[in-house]
Scaffold this active site. Structure first.
Site, PDB file in Angstrom:
ATOM      1  N   SER A 200       0.894  -1.141   0.049  1.00  0.00           N
ATOM      2  CA  SER A 200       0.077   0.205  -0.084  1.00  0.00           C
ATOM      3  C   SER A 200       0.714   1.307   0.054  1.00  0.00           C
ATOM      4  O   SER A 200       0.335   2.384  -0.157  1.00  0.00           O
ATOM      5  CB  SER A 200      -0.873  -0.074   1.196  1.00  0.00           C
TER       6      SER A 200
ATOM      7  N   SER B  85       5.186   1.505   4.317  1.00  0.00           N
ATOM      8  CA  SER B  85       6.442   1.885   4.852  1.00  0.00           C
ATOM      9  C   SER B  85       7.274   2.836   4.296  1.00  0.00           C
ATOM     10  O   SER B  85       7.936   3.656   4.961  1.00  0.00           O
ATOM     11  CB  SER B  85       7.433   0.266   4.302  1.00  0.00           C
TER      12      SER B  85
ATOM     13  N   HIS C 238      14.482  -2.366   0.793  1.00  0.00           N
ATOM     14  CA  HIS C 238      13.972  -1.232   1.894  1.00  0.00           C
ATOM     15  C   HIS C 238      15.344  -0.708   2.174  1.00  0.00           C
ATOM     16  O   HIS C 238      15.660   0.489   2.491  1.00  0.00           O
ATOM     17  CB  HIS C 238      13.525  -2.229   3.092  1.00  0.00           C
TER      18      HIS C 238
END
Length: 400
Positions: A233, A236, A271
């Site tokens: 979505s 993060s 990430h």
């Protein structure tokens, strides 16, 4: 020292001519922005943009008293026509100081992108820093003598510029930070205000006049934030953007390593690449311990993986164990975490998942995890000043 922002947009302005994007389509009225230009005490003009004379007039000022025009960044395309009342535009070499007849001292600040930043000191001692679009200050060594009263820079495009200034004490708790060079990649209206407030900054409409050194109402940065949403979505990314302007952040990865799982390793790698290099990573589920310690802001990603670990530790997946002690043991671990969120003195952004809006899990263990995560999310949300739900990359404020 009085500062009037004749424009607050990117060099091409906002909306961009002939650009069909949604951001440009909604940039109307007070959200339309001319290219950034600063008028200081009616004597100094930083950056010359088309329509500067009319922009000054709309703001109740005249450029007739301007004694110096300085440029910060290279201008593509044809040269901007200089109004006959203005002196020739110039640039101060990096590190050199220019003293104006008005008593202002202007020091050229080197940047890590093409262009020049300017530190302006008023005769009365107020100090402001203005940086060109897409640039951060370069060569910051040692602590600043004292914080600036006002910083005007590209907060959205270069949040690390604010982080660098904070790291050396050039941006302090009372420094007013104004976002300029706003382009069509900046979120619209309320989303922009929320994102900048998380960075301790704000945006103002074109034509706004500010008193430098006057005690500003610095945006209140929420100390505890919960960001929730579904898979992919953007939750993060939303959480990371809220801490990009801080020089030190501890990223708490609760997922750990998974040997022999290349897909998980690829997720972790993406990430890591996205996070600023100055951030420190701790792979641990001992989140309550970190919340109880003093230190820089924490970004905890994520509570759903923390819950998975907690259920593993107390063997909460099996029905028999659940009925004979595992439920109480899990609730105790959750209560410890919630109490740590309530009592922490650190700034913290927590990420979690929404798993209760889809298909009902086929197993008792799956339904148990769904239910316990819902309870955990509600309990943590109750302790946070701000709660955001991210859907399709868009953050909806649920609280705060």
């Amino acid at each position: 020292m009085e500062l009037t922002l004749l424009g607050t947009g990117a060099p091409d302005g906002l909306p961009r001519p002939s650009c069909p994007c949604a951001a440009c389509a909604t940039a109307r009225g007070p959200w339309a922005r001319a290219a950034t230009a600063l008028l200081i005490d009616d004597a100094l003009l930083l950056d010359l943009t088309p329509g500067a004379v009319f922009a000054a007039a709309r703001a109740g000022h005249s450029l007739g008293a301007v004694r110096q025009v300085l440029l910060t960044h290279p201008h593509d395309g044809p040269a901007v026509e200089l109004p006959p009342t203005l002196p020739p535009a110039g640039r101060v070499p990096d590190g050199q100081v220019l003293t104006l007849i008005s008593g202002h001292r202007v020091r050229a600040v080197p940047t890590d992108a093409p262009g020049t930043g300017y530190e302006v000191n008023s005769p009365d001692g107020e100090r402001l820093l203005y940086l060109p679009p897409g640039a951060a200050p370069a060569g910051l060594d040692g602590r600043a003598e004292r914080p600036y009263d006002l910083v005007v820079c590209d907060v959205i495009g270069r949040p690390d510029a604010v982080a660098r200034l904070r790291a050396v004490g050039a941006v302090g708790p009372a420094t007013e930070v104004i976002a300029v060079h706003l382009d069509h990649d900046a979120p619209p209206a309320a989303a922009l205000e929320r994102l900048l407030a998380a960075a301790g900054a704000r945006a103002v409409p074109d034509g706004t006049t500010l008193e430098v050194g006057e005690y500003p109402v610095v945006p209140d940065v929420p100390r505890r934030v919960l960001v929730t949403g579904g898979a992919r979505s953007g939750k993060s990314l939303e959480a990371e953007r809220r801490l990009e302007t801080f020089p030190e952040v501890v990223y708490v990865a609760t997922g750990g390593r998974r040997e022999g799982d290349p897909e998980w390793a690829a997720r972790v790698g993406l990430h890591r690449e996205r996070r600023p290099g100055a951030w420190r990573t701790e792979e641990t589920c001992e989140v309550a311990r970190l919340l109880g310690e003093d230190g820089p802001p924490l970004l905890v990603d994520c509570l759903s993986l923390w819950l998975t670990d907690a259920m593993d530790r107390v063997d909460a997946w099996e029905d028999v164990r659940w009925r004979h002690g595992a439920q109480e043991a899990l609730r105790a671990r959750v209560a410890e975490l919630v109490a740590a969120v309530r009592g922490t003195r650190r700034q913290v952004v927590l990420v979690t998942n929404e798993v209760g809006a889809g298909v009902v899990p086929a197993t008792a263990a799956g339904r148990r995890f769904r239910d316990e995560l819902g309870r955990l999310n509600a309990a943590v949300a109750a302790e946070c000043e701000e709660v955001l739900l991210v859907v399709a990359g868009q953050a909806v404020v649920l609280r705060g």
